[in-house]
Design a protein around this motif. Structure first.
Motif, PDB file in Angstrom:
ATOM      1  N   ARG A 129       0.963   4.254  -2.787  1.00  0.00           N
ATOM      2  CA  ARG A 129       0.801   5.649  -2.397  1.00  0.00           C
ATOM      3  C   ARG A 129       1.989   6.493  -2.909  1.00  0.00           C
TER       4      ARG A 129
ATOM      5  N   GLN B  23       1.748   7.171  -6.565  1.00  0.00           N
ATOM      6  CA  GLN B  23       0.800   8.252  -6.888  1.00  0.00           C
ATOM      7  C   GLN B  23       1.422   9.611  -6.614  1.00  0.00           C
TER       8      GLN B  23
ATOM      9  N   ASN C 296       0.327   8.199   5.440  1.00  0.00           N
ATOM     10  CA  ASN C 296       0.059   8.617   4.062  1.00  0.00           C
ATOM     11  C   ASN C 296       0.630   9.998   3.774  1.00  0.00           C
TER      12      ASN C 296
ATOM     13  N   LYS D 154       0.825  -1.205   0.000  1.00  0.00           N
ATOM     14  CA  LYS D 154       0.000   0.000   0.000  1.00  0.00           C
ATOM     15  C   LYS D 154       0.863   1.260   0.000  1.00  0.00           C
ATOM     16  N   ALA D 155       1.945   1.235   0.766  1.00  0.00           N
ATOM     17  CA  ALA D 155       2.838   2.394   0.815  1.00  0.00           C
ATOM     18  C   ALA D 155       3.488   2.630  -0.553  1.00  0.00           C
TER      19      ALA D 155
ATOM     20  N   ASP E 280       3.685  11.089   1.085  1.00  0.00           N
ATOM     21  CA  ASP E 280       3.574  12.145   0.063  1.00  0.00           C
ATOM     22  C   ASP E 280       4.715  13.155   0.198  1.00  0.00           C
TER      23      ASP E 280
END
Lengths: 95, 80
Positions: free
Chosen positions: A73, A76, B49, A69-70, B53
């Motif tokens: 992410r 993206q 998350n 999942k990381a 980023d």
């Protein structure tokens, strides 16, 4: 990448594709091995039995899932910056 | 275009992709290690998350900064 390959024949392009496929397989193996190492390191701390206990097994599953999942992410976020293969910053470009 | 030139282009493309993917994998590894702190569950927490980023963005910036500095310092040293 197409711009880089202007004037390159179909057979040469195919040779490149084969090299890339080869690289991809090697990378997947490296990624897999380093994930095993990381999850083992984080989840397996005692050696009182020779099998993974319930807690360790669940931890490994969560560790692996979380990494996938990381990675998605991060992919993206990376695309959001507008970086793509073959689009390295100018100073990295050669020839 | 000669056979040799074509081979050169293919090799350049391969090298560029391989450099890129090496950088990308290092980034993934770094950001996972820095941002994911526990395995209590398999979902990424909100903070994790956000961290990923920011980490990706900063990694790319750092990469550009290192490259620019390397170019600058190397050329300064060559002028001496």
């Amino acid at each position: 990448m197409n711009a880089m390959l202007a004037g390159v024949s179909e057979s040469e392009r195919q040779r490149l594709m084969m090299m890339l496929e080869d690289m991809q397989i090697k990378e997947q193996v490296t990624m897999y091995n380093s994930l095993v190492e990381r999850c083992f390191n984080n989840c397996v701390t005692s050696f009182r039995s020779k099998t993974l206990d319930d807690r360790e097994e669940k931890c490994i599953t969560r560790c692996t899932t979380k990494f996938i999942k990381a990675s998605a992410r991060a992919g993206q976020a990376f695309q959001a910056i507008g970086m793509q293969p073959g689009e390295l910053p100018p100073h990295r470009r050669r020839g | 275009m000669s056979k040799q030139e074509q081979e050169q282009r293919v090799n350049n493309a391969k090298n560029e992709i391989s450099a890129f993917s090496d950088m990308y994998n290092r980034m993934l590894k770094q950001c996972f290690e820095k941002c994911v702190e526990h395995y209590h569950d398999s979902e990424l927490a909100l903070g994790e998350n956000v961290c990923i980023d920011r980490c990706v963005s900063k990694y790319v910036s750092a990469q550009e900064k290192v490259g620019a500095t390397m170019t600058k310092v190397t050329s300064q040293m060559q002028q001496i």
